[in-house]
Design an enzyme around this catalytic site. Structure first.
Site, PDB file in Angstrom:
ATOM      1  N   CYS A  41      48.426  34.476  43.991  1.00 37.76           N
ATOM      2  CA  CYS A  41      47.217  35.008  43.695  1.00 37.76           C
ATOM      3  C   CYS A  41      46.246  34.597  42.270  1.00 37.76           C
ATOM      4  O   CYS A  41      47.256  34.112  41.633  1.00 37.76           O
ATOM      5  CB  CYS A  41      47.272  36.569  43.549  1.00 37.76           C
ATOM      6  SG  CYS A  41      45.509  37.462  43.655  1.00 37.76           S
ATOM      7  N   ASP A  43      44.936  36.174  40.341  1.00 36.56           N
ATOM      8  CA  ASP A  43      44.934  37.359  39.359  1.00 36.56           C
ATOM      9  C   ASP A  43      45.653  36.740  37.937  1.00 36.56           C
ATOM     10  O   ASP A  43      46.655  36.142  38.106  1.00 36.56           O
ATOM     11  CB  ASP A  43      46.075  38.401  39.850  1.00 36.56           C
ATOM     12  CG  ASP A  43      45.662  39.820  39.045  1.00 36.56           C
ATOM     13  OD1 ASP A  43      45.985  39.697  37.752  1.00 36.56           O
ATOM     14  OD2 ASP A  43      45.577  40.729  39.679  1.00 36.56           O
ATOM     15  N   ARG A  45      47.105  38.113  35.812  1.00 32.09           N
ATOM     16  CA  ARG A  45      48.171  38.601  35.203  1.00 32.09           C
ATOM     17  C   ARG A  45      49.668  37.861  35.860  1.00 32.09           C
ATOM     18  O   ARG A  45      50.752  38.137  35.272  1.00 32.09           O
ATOM     19  CB  ARG A  45      48.252  40.169  35.556  1.00 32.09           C
ATOM     20  CG  ARG A  45      47.601  40.841  34.765  1.00 32.09           C
ATOM     21  CD  ARG A  45      47.312  42.302  35.263  1.00 32.09           C
ATOM     22  NE  ARG A  45      46.830  42.233  36.776  1.00 32.09           N
ATOM     23  CZ  ARG A  45      46.875  43.316  37.451  1.00 32.09           C
ATOM     24  NH1 ARG A  45      46.999  44.306  37.084  1.00 32.09           N
ATOM     25  NH2 ARG A  45      46.416  43.314  38.809  1.00 32.09           N
ATOM     26  N   HIS A  97      51.553  40.297  44.844  1.00 29.92           N
ATOM     27  CA  HIS A  97      52.010  41.015  43.710  1.00 29.92           C
ATOM     28  C   HIS A  97      51.224  42.269  43.876  1.00 29.92           C
ATOM     29  O   HIS A  97      50.237  42.665  44.526  1.00 29.92           O
ATOM     30  CB  HIS A  97      51.206  40.398  42.389  1.00 29.92           C
ATOM     31  CG  HIS A  97      49.858  40.273  42.384  1.00 29.92           C
ATOM     32  ND1 HIS A  97      49.055  41.348  41.307  1.00 29.92           N
ATOM     33  CD2 HIS A  97      49.043  39.396  42.938  1.00 29.92           C
ATOM     34  CE1 HIS A  97      47.854  41.065  41.769  1.00 29.92           C
ATOM     35  NE2 HIS A  97      47.760  40.077  42.565  1.00 29.92           N
ATOM     36  N   CYS A 100      47.329  44.310  43.838  1.00 20.61           N
ATOM     37  CA  CYS A 100      46.622  43.242  43.699  1.00 20.61           C
ATOM     38  C   CYS A 100      45.075  43.663  44.327  1.00 20.61           C
ATOM     39  O   CYS A 100      45.031  44.492  45.042  1.00 20.61           O
ATOM     40  CB  CYS A 100      46.872  42.296  45.015  1.00 20.61           C
ATOM     41  SG  CYS A 100      45.956  40.794  45.444  1.00 20.61           S
TER      42      CYS A 100
HETATM   43 ZN   LIG Z   1      46.004  39.471  43.691  1.00 22.87          ZN
END
Ligand SMILES: [Zn+2]
Length: 208
Positions: A41, A43, A45, A97, A100
């Protein structure tokens, strides 16, 4: 994160690398030979290389919203083909994750414009697993489970590709489904039964 900090960090990073190995960048410039393709992803993090402790040159990485493998997405399909056919990676990983945002958005009824067709693919995952998901009362647990099921379905999408089927036959390439738990930092192997999925899928999606 301020932009001027990025360039300062970069200078410090170069110094660190050269302090350990003065030929570091000379060697890096010679080419790559990654063993893994990681699809994760976007993302901020979920930092692919950092969470795996991977060094430059070790992992070929593709990231998009909610780690999707969509057959008409030229971007992810080009990455898969290049990594499998040309770089000859032996493991392809889909890493989702918990928490998400993409998966969460797909669970809500909202018009998100250009994101609608992208998130529709996650809604399709929900539809396929509706019985199981609807039986989970706790919203957080349902959300976590959808994250896991989405990873599994994206692994299935990978197995549908000619590149993966050929590489499995020729050199035993494997597909793996992982979830990164942002709350603990732990990487969890969903232990998807690759051989079983492959067998089921080949019945219908056999390409080679
Ligand atoms: Zn995500």
């Amino acid at each position: 994160m301020k932009l001027d900090k990025v360039f300062k960090n970069n200078e410090a990073w170069i110094k660190d690398k050269l302090a350990v190995d003065s030929n570091y960048f000379e060697n890096l410039g010679k080419g790559q030979n990654p063993e893994l393709l990681y699809i994760g992803c976007s993302d901020s993090r979920v930092t692919a290389e950092e969470l795996m402790g991977a060094k430059p040159g070790e992992v070929f990485v593709h990231r998009n919203i909610a780690n999707m493998v969509i057959s008409i997405d030229l971007n992810v399909m080009s990455v898969v083909n290049y990594a499998v056919d040309h770089l000859r990676v032996n493991h392809v990983i889909v890493c989702g994750h918990y928490a998400c945002g993409g998966v969460k958005a797909a669970m809500q009824s909202a018009d998100l414009g250009i994101l609608n067709p992208w998130l529709r693919n996650i809604r399709d995952v929900y539809r396929i697993h509706k019985l199981e998901l609807n039986s989970i009362e706790d919203e957080e647990k349902k959300y976590d489970r959808l994250v896991e099921l989405n990873v599994k379905e994206q692994c299935v999408n990978l197995i549908k590709t000619a590149a993966v089927q050929k590489a499995y036959r020729d050199r035993g390439l494997q597909v793996h489904g992982w979830v990164f738990d942002v709350h603990t930092g732990k990487l969890i192997d969903l232990e998807i039964n690759f051989e079983k999925y492959l067998k089921d899928i080949m019945e219908i999606y056999h390409l080679d």
